[in-house]
Design a protein around this motif. Sequence first.
Motif, mmCIF file in Angstrom:
data_model
loop_
_atom_site.group_PDB
_atom_site.id
_atom_site.type_symbol
_atom_site.label_atom_id
_atom_site.label_comp_id
_atom_site.label_asym_id
_atom_site.label_seq_id
_atom_site.Cartn_x
_atom_site.Cartn_y
_atom_site.Cartn_z
ATOM 1 N N VAL A 198 39.507 54.074 43.917
ATOM 2 C CA VAL A 198 40.054 54.559 42.648
ATOM 3 C C VAL A 198 38.917 55.139 41.805
ATOM 4 N N PHE A 199 39.175 56.287 41.213
ATOM 5 C CA PHE A 199 38.240 56.889 40.275
ATOM 6 C C PHE A 199 38.835 56.712 38.881
ATOM 7 N N VAL A 200 38.056 56.108 37.969
ATOM 8 C CA VAL A 200 38.528 55.754 36.636
ATOM 9 C C VAL A 200 37.662 56.475 35.610
ATOM 10 N N ALA A 201 38.296 57.095 34.613
ATOM 11 C CA ALA A 201 37.555 57.810 33.571
ATOM 12 C C ALA A 201 38.348 57.797 32.275
ATOM 13 N N ALA A 202 37.637 58.041 31.167
ATOM 14 C CA ALA A 202 38.316 58.281 29.894
ATOM 15 C C ALA A 202 38.873 59.697 29.979
ATOM 16 N N LEU A 203 40.065 59.907 29.469
ATOM 17 C CA LEU A 203 40.657 61.238 29.484
ATOM 18 C C LEU A 203 39.753 62.189 28.711
ATOM 19 N N HIS A 204 39.405 63.311 29.318
ATOM 20 C CA HIS A 204 38.476 64.279 28.722
ATOM 21 C C HIS A 204 38.945 64.713 27.329
ATOM 22 N N GLY A 205 38.064 64.602 26.357
ATOM 23 C CA GLY A 205 38.372 65.026 24.999
ATOM 24 C C GLY A 205 39.075 63.984 24.148
ATOM 25 N N ALA A 206 39.418 62.835 24.722
ATOM 26 C CA ALA A 206 40.159 61.812 23.977
ATOM 27 C C ALA A 206 39.255 60.700 23.446
ATOM 28 N N GLY A 207 37.943 60.815 23.654
ATOM 29 C CA GLY A 207 37.021 59.783 23.199
ATOM 30 C C GLY A 207 36.879 58.665 24.214
ATOM 31 N N PRO A 208 36.158 57.606 23.860
ATOM 32 C CA PRO A 208 35.938 56.503 24.798
ATOM 33 C C PRO A 208 37.227 55.743 25.095
ATOM 34 N N ALA A 209 37.222 55.070 26.236
ATOM 35 C CA ALA A 209 38.380 54.270 26.635
ATOM 36 C C ALA A 209 37.902 52.887 27.066
ATOM 37 N N LEU A 210 38.757 51.908 26.912
ATOM 38 C CA LEU A 210 38.475 50.543 27.321
ATOM 39 C C LEU A 210 39.445 50.190 28.439
ATOM 40 N N CYS A 211 38.885 49.828 29.587
ATOM 41 C CA CYS A 211 39.702 49.547 30.773
ATOM 42 C C CYS A 211 39.447 48.122 31.246
ATOM 43 N N GLU A 212 40.512 47.447 31.628
ATOM 44 C CA GLU A 212 40.409 46.103 32.198
ATOM 45 C C GLU A 212 40.911 46.150 33.624
ATOM 46 N N ILE A 213 40.213 45.462 34.505
ATOM 47 C CA ILE A 213 40.671 45.315 35.884
ATOM 48 C C ILE A 213 40.987 43.854 36.096
ATOM 49 N N ASP A 214 42.212 43.588 36.464
ATOM 50 C CA ASP A 214 42.639 42.237 36.782
ATOM 51 C C ASP A 214 42.858 42.222 38.288
ATOM 52 N N ALA A 215 41.875 41.688 39.013
ATOM 53 C CA ALA A 215 41.911 41.726 40.476
ATOM 54 C C ALA A 215 42.374 40.396 41.043
ATOM 55 N N PRO A 216 43.181 40.445 42.095
ATOM 56 C CA PRO A 216 43.576 39.209 42.774
ATOM 57 C C PRO A 216 42.372 38.624 43.497
ATOM 58 N N GLN A 217 42.518 37.448 44.031
ATOM 59 C CA GLN A 217 41.451 36.825 44.813
ATOM 60 C C GLN A 217 40.986 37.812 45.868
ATOM 61 N N LEU A 218 39.698 38.102 45.872
ATOM 62 C CA LEU A 218 39.155 39.117 46.778
ATOM 63 C C LEU A 218 39.002 38.581 48.187
#
Length: 97
Positions: free
Chosen positions: A59-79
Amino acid sequence: MSSTFTLQAECRRLQLQAGAELVCRGGIVWLTFEARDRTSEDVVLAPGERYRLRRDAEVFVAALHGAGPALCEIDAPQLRRRAAVPWFRWLRDAWTS
């Protein structure tokens, strides 16, 4: 396991397993997926929205261009053992840089 990070102008590449959830906690998060055999799926998340992976994915994750910074959380299952190395390496690199 859960991890939260801020995105500015960079794009983060993550190797995640099925069941992981990506949650937008602020700004606008843009997701795209590596797909060699089909058109890549794009997803845009507004604050409070989430996306659950149906299969293991790059997965490639980014803030939408021009919308300013973004805060992302990843909730991952047991790896699983094979998926843990790239995930923890990314976390270690993110926290030490």
